[in-house]
Design a protein around this motif. Structure first.
Motif, PDB file in Angstrom:
ATOM      1  N   ALA A 123       0.540  -1.451   0.260  1.00 19.65           N
ATOM      2  CA  ALA A 123      -0.079   0.278   0.287  1.00 19.65           C
ATOM      3  C   ALA A 123       0.894   1.727  -0.365  1.00 19.65           C
ATOM      4  O   ALA A 123       0.214   2.330  -1.241  1.00 19.65           O
ATOM      5  CB  ALA A 123      -0.878  -0.136   0.894  1.00 19.65           C
ATOM      6  N   THR A 124       2.011   1.464   0.607  1.00 19.16           N
ATOM      7  CA  THR A 124       2.640   2.380   0.423  1.00 19.16           C
ATOM      8  C   THR A 124       3.511   3.056  -0.509  1.00 19.16           C
ATOM      9  O   THR A 124       3.464   4.293  -0.952  1.00 19.16           O
ATOM     10  CB  THR A 124       3.678   2.138   1.001  1.00 19.16           C
ATOM     11  OG1 THR A 124       5.350   1.335   0.582  1.00 19.16           O
ATOM     12  CG2 THR A 124       3.694   1.499   2.490  1.00 19.16           C
ATOM     13  N   VAL A 125       2.972   2.243  -2.529  1.00 21.76           N
ATOM     14  CA  VAL A 125       2.916   2.760  -2.641  1.00 21.76           C
ATOM     15  C   VAL A 125       1.934   3.059  -3.919  1.00 21.76           C
ATOM     16  O   VAL A 125       2.052   3.090  -5.561  1.00 21.76           O
ATOM     17  CB  VAL A 125       4.297   2.034  -3.886  1.00 21.76           C
ATOM     18  CG1 VAL A 125       5.327   2.135  -3.247  1.00 21.76           C
ATOM     19  CG2 VAL A 125       3.989   0.500  -4.164  1.00 21.76           C
ATOM     20  N   ALA A 126       1.274   2.744  -3.149  1.00 23.41           N
ATOM     21  CA  ALA A 126       0.133   2.449  -4.393  1.00 23.41           C
ATOM     22  C   ALA A 126      -0.359   4.109  -4.654  1.00 23.41           C
ATOM     23  O   ALA A 126      -1.012   4.698  -3.758  1.00 23.41           O
ATOM     24  CB  ALA A 126      -1.222   2.336  -3.606  1.00 23.41           C
ATOM     25  N   GLY A 127      -0.788   4.285  -6.286  1.00 21.98           N
ATOM     26  CA  GLY A 127      -1.111   5.844  -7.129  1.00 21.98           C
ATOM     27  C   GLY A 127      -0.060   6.381  -6.729  1.00 21.98           C
ATOM     28  O   GLY A 127      -0.309   7.721  -6.516  1.00 21.98           O
TER      29      GLY A 127
END
Length: 213
Positions: free
Chosen positions: A132-136
């Motif tokens: 989730a730390t790189v999502a988007g």
């Protein structure tokens, strides 16, 4: 195997997490993966924390570095024996995770082209893991983290004309801005520095992490 009368987590569970990096087939020559322990509050593991691998056939101490990271041994024998990772603190007070960081250089000289490439490698791996730390988000820079008690973090930027300037250092967290400020951090944003420059470090950083925003 009878579990030790100490607090433990399953070696098999951690093995399954850590082996993913080893099997990852895309470029990863500029990044590394460690088993890291943090407190639930986002601080580094307590100074007195000890991590030990215990199985039927071995007892192996796993030293933690200044960022609470250990080199995790991928041992088939330990997996087969359902080994335990024993800690001398209650596991429910700790977070156990895989942590990707940028490999430090022994000479303390970092080319900006390599730092950009390292950030992209970290982003690609975490994207592959649905982290989730790189999502988007995209790579925007790197963080050089030093100990909170360091008198002076000597870190500079040298541009293509060989001019150098000191980089500012401030309290922060190498992993997330929302976590406690546990380090002195030099933020190096790719938009703020020349593509062909270098980062020069006189003090070895505790950890170098990629920034995603």
């Amino acid at each position: 195997m009878k579990k030790p009368e100490a607090e433990w987590v399953s070696y098999r569970n951690v093995y399954k997490l850590m082996i993913r990096f080893e099997k990852y087939g895309k470029p990863k020559n500029l990044i590394q993966n460690h088993f890291q322990i943090l407190t639930r509050q986002g601080n580094y593991a307590p100074d007195d924390l000890e991590l030990t691998l215990v199985s039927k056939s071995m007892r192996l101490g796993l030293p933690l570095d200044a960022a609470g990271r250990a080199n995790f041994p991928l041992l088939k024998s330990a997996y087969d024996e359902n080994a335990a990772l024993v800690v001398n603190h209650a596991p429910e007070q700790l977070m156990f995770q895989s942590r990707v960081s940028i490999i430090p250089r022994a000479d303390g000289v970092y080319e900006m082209t390599e730092l950009r490439a390292a950030c992209e490698q970290a982003w690609a791996y975490l994207k592959n893991e649905d982290d989730a730390t790189v999502a988007g988000k995209k790579c925007t820079g790197v963080k050089f983290a030093y100990g909170r008690n360091i008198a002076q973090a000597l870190i500079r930027f040298r541009n293509g004309t060989q001019q150098t300037s000191a980089l500012p250092v401030q309290d922060g967290n190498p992993f997330s801005n929302e976590l406690p400020k546990i380090n002195k951090i030099a933020h190096i944003r790719f938009t703020d520095v020349a593509d062909k420059g270098q980062v020069l470090t006189q003090n070895a950083p505790v950890i170098i992490t990629a920034m995603f925003e």
